[in-house]
Design a protein around this motif. Structure first.
Motif, PDB file in Angstrom:
ATOM      1  N   SER A   1     -87.848-117.981 -12.863  1.00  0.00           N
ATOM      2  CA  SER A   1     -89.098-117.660 -12.240  1.00  0.00           C
ATOM      3  C   SER A   1     -89.877-118.968 -11.963  1.00  0.00           C
ATOM      4  O   SER A   1     -89.600-120.271 -12.317  1.00  0.00           O
ATOM      5  CB  SER A   1     -90.133-116.953 -13.395  1.00  0.00           C
ATOM      6  OG  SER A   1     -90.104-117.820 -14.631  1.00  0.00           O
ATOM      7  N   PHE A   2     -90.756-118.865 -10.995  1.00  0.00           N
ATOM      8  CA  PHE A   2     -91.717-120.076 -10.670  1.00  0.00           C
ATOM      9  C   PHE A   2     -93.037-119.489 -10.362  1.00  0.00           C
ATOM     10  O   PHE A   2     -93.187-118.162  -9.877  1.00  0.00           O
ATOM     11  CB  PHE A   2     -91.026-120.817  -9.644  1.00  0.00           C
ATOM     12  CG  PHE A   2     -90.849-120.347  -8.358  1.00  0.00           C
ATOM     13  CD1 PHE A   2     -91.766-119.919  -7.260  1.00  0.00           C
ATOM     14  CD2 PHE A   2     -89.657-119.479  -8.182  1.00  0.00           C
ATOM     15  CE1 PHE A   2     -91.581-119.257  -6.052  1.00  0.00           C
ATOM     16  CE2 PHE A   2     -89.322-118.816  -6.882  1.00  0.00           C
ATOM     17  CZ  PHE A   2     -90.279-118.788  -6.008  1.00  0.00           C
ATOM     18  N   LYS A   3     -94.064-120.371 -10.346  1.00  0.00           N
ATOM     19  CA  LYS A   3     -95.603-119.917 -10.061  1.00  0.00           C
ATOM     20  C   LYS A   3     -95.966-120.153  -8.588  1.00  0.00           C
ATOM     21  O   LYS A   3     -95.475-120.866  -7.960  1.00  0.00           O
ATOM     22  CB  LYS A   3     -96.265-120.602 -10.804  1.00  0.00           C
ATOM     23  CG  LYS A   3     -96.301-120.152 -12.419  1.00  0.00           C
ATOM     24  CD  LYS A   3     -97.417-120.818 -13.293  1.00  0.00           C
ATOM     25  CE  LYS A   3     -97.308-120.714 -14.755  1.00  0.00           C
ATOM     26  NZ  LYS A   3     -98.164-121.258 -15.713  1.00  0.00           N
ATOM     27  N   LEU A   4     -96.751-119.174  -8.241  1.00  0.00           N
ATOM     28  CA  LEU A   4     -97.374-119.221  -6.853  1.00  0.00           C
ATOM     29  C   LEU A   4     -98.724-119.020  -7.202  1.00  0.00           C
ATOM     30  O   LEU A   4     -99.405-118.427  -7.781  1.00  0.00           O
ATOM     31  CB  LEU A   4     -96.903-118.366  -5.784  1.00  0.00           C
ATOM     32  CG  LEU A   4     -95.241-118.292  -5.355  1.00  0.00           C
ATOM     33  CD1 LEU A   4     -95.047-117.203  -4.516  1.00  0.00           C
ATOM     34  CD2 LEU A   4     -95.054-119.739  -4.437  1.00  0.00           C
TER      35      LEU A   4
ATOM     36  N   ASN B   1     -87.537-113.597 -10.063  1.00  0.00           N
ATOM     37  CA  ASN B   1     -88.207-113.258 -11.348  1.00  0.00           C
ATOM     38  C   ASN B   1     -87.205-111.884 -11.937  1.00  0.00           C
ATOM     39  O   ASN B   1     -87.423-111.451 -12.944  1.00  0.00           O
ATOM     40  CB  ASN B   1     -89.638-112.454 -11.132  1.00  0.00           C
ATOM     41  CG  ASN B   1     -90.412-113.756 -11.083  1.00  0.00           C
ATOM     42  OD1 ASN B   1     -90.090-114.943 -11.347  1.00  0.00           O
ATOM     43  ND2 ASN B   1     -91.765-113.313 -10.657  1.00  0.00           N
ATOM     44  N   GLN B   2     -86.345-111.495 -10.963  1.00  0.00           N
ATOM     45  CA  GLN B   2     -85.490-110.037 -11.248  1.00  0.00           C
ATOM     46  C   GLN B   2     -84.207-110.797 -11.941  1.00  0.00           C
ATOM     47  O   GLN B   2     -83.461-109.894 -12.629  1.00  0.00           O
ATOM     48  CB  GLN B   2     -85.109-109.279 -10.093  1.00  0.00           C
ATOM     49  CG  GLN B   2     -86.155-109.064  -9.342  1.00  0.00           C
ATOM     50  CD  GLN B   2     -87.462-108.035 -10.262  1.00  0.00           C
ATOM     51  OE1 GLN B   2     -86.996-107.150 -10.753  1.00  0.00           O
ATOM     52  NE2 GLN B   2     -88.578-108.396 -10.066  1.00  0.00           N
ATOM     53  N   ARG B   3     -84.010-111.924 -11.704  1.00  0.00           N
ATOM     54  CA  ARG B   3     -82.870-112.529 -12.396  1.00  0.00           C
ATOM     55  C   ARG B   3     -82.883-112.769 -13.775  1.00  0.00           C
ATOM     56  O   ARG B   3     -83.889-113.436 -14.405  1.00  0.00           O
ATOM     57  CB  ARG B   3     -82.498-114.099 -11.624  1.00  0.00           C
ATOM     58  CG  ARG B   3     -82.316-113.946 -10.332  1.00  0.00           C
ATOM     59  CD  ARG B   3     -81.720-115.103  -9.648  1.00  0.00           C
ATOM     60  NE  ARG B   3     -80.319-115.489  -9.833  1.00  0.00           N
ATOM     61  CZ  ARG B   3     -79.697-116.667  -9.525  1.00  0.00           C
ATOM     62  NH1 ARG B   3     -80.388-117.403  -8.681  1.00  0.00           N
ATOM     63  NH2 ARG B   3     -78.688-116.770 -10.086  1.00  0.00           N
ATOM     64  N   GLN B   4     -81.978-112.280 -14.763  1.00  0.00           N
ATOM     65  CA  GLN B   4     -81.736-112.618 -16.105  1.00  0.00           C
ATOM     66  C   GLN B   4     -81.682-114.049 -16.492  1.00  0.00           C
ATOM     67  O   GLN B   4     -82.160-114.295 -17.391  1.00  0.00           O
ATOM     68  CB  GLN B   4     -81.002-111.544 -16.997  1.00  0.00           C
ATOM     69  CG  GLN B   4     -81.121-110.088 -16.684  1.00  0.00           C
ATOM     70  CD  GLN B   4     -80.051-109.302 -17.353  1.00  0.00           C
ATOM     71  OE1 GLN B   4     -79.054-109.586 -17.571  1.00  0.00           O
ATOM     72  NE2 GLN B   4     -80.511-108.001 -17.964  1.00  0.00           N
ATOM     73  N   GLY B   5     -80.834-114.634 -15.662  1.00  0.00           N
ATOM     74  CA  GLY B   5     -80.493-115.772 -16.219  1.00  0.00           C
ATOM     75  C   GLY B   5     -79.712-116.149 -17.340  1.00  0.00           C
ATOM     76  O   GLY B   5     -79.822-117.172 -18.158  1.00  0.00           O
ATOM     77  N   THR B   6     -79.076-114.977 -17.846  1.00  0.00           N
ATOM     78  CA  THR B   6     -78.214-115.104 -18.846  1.00  0.00           C
ATOM     79  C   THR B   6     -76.764-115.790 -18.855  1.00  0.00           C
ATOM     80  O   THR B   6     -75.910-115.701 -19.741  1.00  0.00           O
ATOM     81  CB  THR B   6     -77.941-113.818 -19.761  1.00  0.00           C
ATOM     82  OG1 THR B   6     -77.616-112.862 -18.794  1.00  0.00           O
ATOM     83  CG2 THR B   6     -79.334-113.428 -20.062  1.00  0.00           C
ATOM     84  N   HIS B   7     -76.418-116.408 -17.689  1.00  0.00           N
ATOM     85  CA  HIS B   7     -75.049-116.642 -17.236  1.00  0.00           C
ATOM     86  C   HIS B   7     -74.640-117.789 -18.425  1.00  0.00           C
ATOM     87  O   HIS B   7     -75.511-118.758 -18.294  1.00  0.00           O
ATOM     88  CB  HIS B   7     -74.940-117.087 -15.783  1.00  0.00           C
ATOM     89  CG  HIS B   7     -76.013-117.786 -15.368  1.00  0.00           C
ATOM     90  ND1 HIS B   7     -76.696-118.965 -15.980  1.00  0.00           N
ATOM     91  CD2 HIS B   7     -76.611-117.704 -14.051  1.00  0.00           C
ATOM     92  CE1 HIS B   7     -77.907-119.197 -15.173  1.00  0.00           C
ATOM     93  NE2 HIS B   7     -77.709-118.526 -14.304  1.00  0.00           N
ATOM     94  N   LYS B   8     -73.295-118.052 -18.710  1.00  0.00           N
ATOM     95  CA  LYS B   8     -72.872-119.220 -19.558  1.00  0.00           C
ATOM     96  C   LYS B   8     -71.546-119.152 -19.705  1.00  0.00           C
ATOM     97  O   LYS B   8     -70.874-118.367 -19.469  1.00  0.00           O
ATOM     98  CB  LYS B   8     -73.669-118.598 -21.239  1.00  0.00           C
ATOM     99  CG  LYS B   8     -73.160-119.530 -22.416  1.00  0.00           C
ATOM    100  CD  LYS B   8     -74.115-120.893 -22.257  1.00  0.00           C
ATOM    101  CE  LYS B   8     -73.693-121.640 -23.316  1.00  0.00           C
ATOM    102  NZ  LYS B   8     -72.286-122.374 -23.250  1.00  0.00           N
ATOM    103  N   THR B   9     -71.075-120.285 -19.674  1.00  0.00           N
ATOM    104  CA  THR B   9     -69.627-120.744 -19.791  1.00  0.00           C
ATOM    105  C   THR B   9     -69.616-121.788 -21.216  1.00  0.00           C
ATOM    106  O   THR B   9     -70.524-122.457 -21.281  1.00  0.00           O
ATOM    107  CB  THR B   9     -69.111-121.340 -18.570  1.00  0.00           C
ATOM    108  OG1 THR B   9     -69.682-122.542 -18.309  1.00  0.00           O
ATOM    109  CG2 THR B   9     -68.987-120.603 -17.401  1.00  0.00           C
ATOM    110  N   LYS B  10     -68.472-121.764 -21.698  1.00  0.00           N
ATOM    111  CA  LYS B  10     -68.381-122.591 -22.876  1.00  0.00           C
ATOM    112  C   LYS B  10     -67.817-123.896 -22.459  1.00  0.00           C
ATOM    113  O   LYS B  10     -66.988-124.247 -21.545  1.00  0.00           O
ATOM    114  CB  LYS B  10     -67.219-122.178 -23.863  1.00  0.00           C
ATOM    115  CG  LYS B  10     -67.774-120.786 -24.585  1.00  0.00           C
ATOM    116  CD  LYS B  10     -66.608-120.244 -25.570  1.00  0.00           C
ATOM    117  CE  LYS B  10     -67.007-119.101 -26.403  1.00  0.00           C
ATOM    118  NZ  LYS B  10     -65.977-118.539 -27.258  1.00  0.00           N
TER     119      LYS B  10
END
Length: 208
Positions: A98-101, A43-52
């Motif tokens: 993120s994922f649920k528990l 959940n702390q990860r922004q997940g904004t990584h991107k390549t073209k």
């Protein structure tokens, strides 16, 4: 399990509190702790990584050379991944990690972390106290009295006390929070738990 209650001078008050076996005395579930910590870190990860990709590269669309007769592989665009500066094939794209528990699993994880700390005898109970104003120096002296100033400690509050929380914000390796602001990661990451006396009933009622 019974623990002595300490005052802010680090002295034994002569009183004892009992830790509920259903919270502090269970057999720890390592897998539940693993899943809870994994969820917290994910959940702390922004997940904004991107390549073209190929279609996002700015460049000419002119065909580089004729289709046949060159003796080399055919090439249709400078934006092809095989050329320097071309698009990336199967590169990372923005995503939510993120994922649920289940609620019961998260409760089991907290109980397991608390039970492990109790088994390792890394829990102290401190009688409730309050500060008239936020004073970091005064809070540091309390930690020294408890011999916790050089130990990564997690202090769990019972009754809300903003001044105690504000006094601790600039102190390295110290986190002060009520139970609802604490994750299993915080419990596992701390080398020592300091429970305010009023927090014991809160912990018992919340996790049961």
């Amino acid at each position: 399990m019974k623990l002595s209650v300490l005052n802010i001078k680090g002295e034994d008050t002569g009183r004892e509190v009992s830790l509920d076996k259903s919270v502090f005395g269970i057999e720890p579930s390592e897998h539940a702790v693993y899943l809870e910590v994994k969820q917290y870190l994910a959940n702390q990860r922004q997940g904004t990584h991107k390549t073209k990709t190929r279609n996002e590269i700015v460049g000419s669309t002119k065909k580089l050379k004729k289709q046949k007769g060159t003796g080399t592989a055919r090439a249709g665009s400078i934006k092809s991944p095989v050329f320097r500066g071309g698009g990336t094939v199967f590169g990372p794209t923005p995503r939510d990690y993120s994922f649920k528990l289940n609620k019961k699993l998260k409760q089991l994880a907290k109980k397991s972390a608390l039970s492990a700390k109790a088994k390792e005898k890394k829990i102290k109970v401190l009688e409730d106290f309050s500060l008239d104003a936020p004073k970091t120096k005064e809070f540091v002296s309390i930690l020294k009295n408890l011999q916790s100033d050089s130990v990564k400690s997690l202090i769990i509050l019972g009754n809300g006390n903003d001044n105690v929380f504000l006094s601790s914000r600039n102190i390295k390796n110290i986190k002060v929070s009520p139970l609802d602001g604490i994750s299993t990661y915080d419990l596992v990451n701390a080398q020592q738990l300091i429970l305010m006396e009023s927090s014991i009933d809160v912990i018992k009622n919340t996790l049961n």
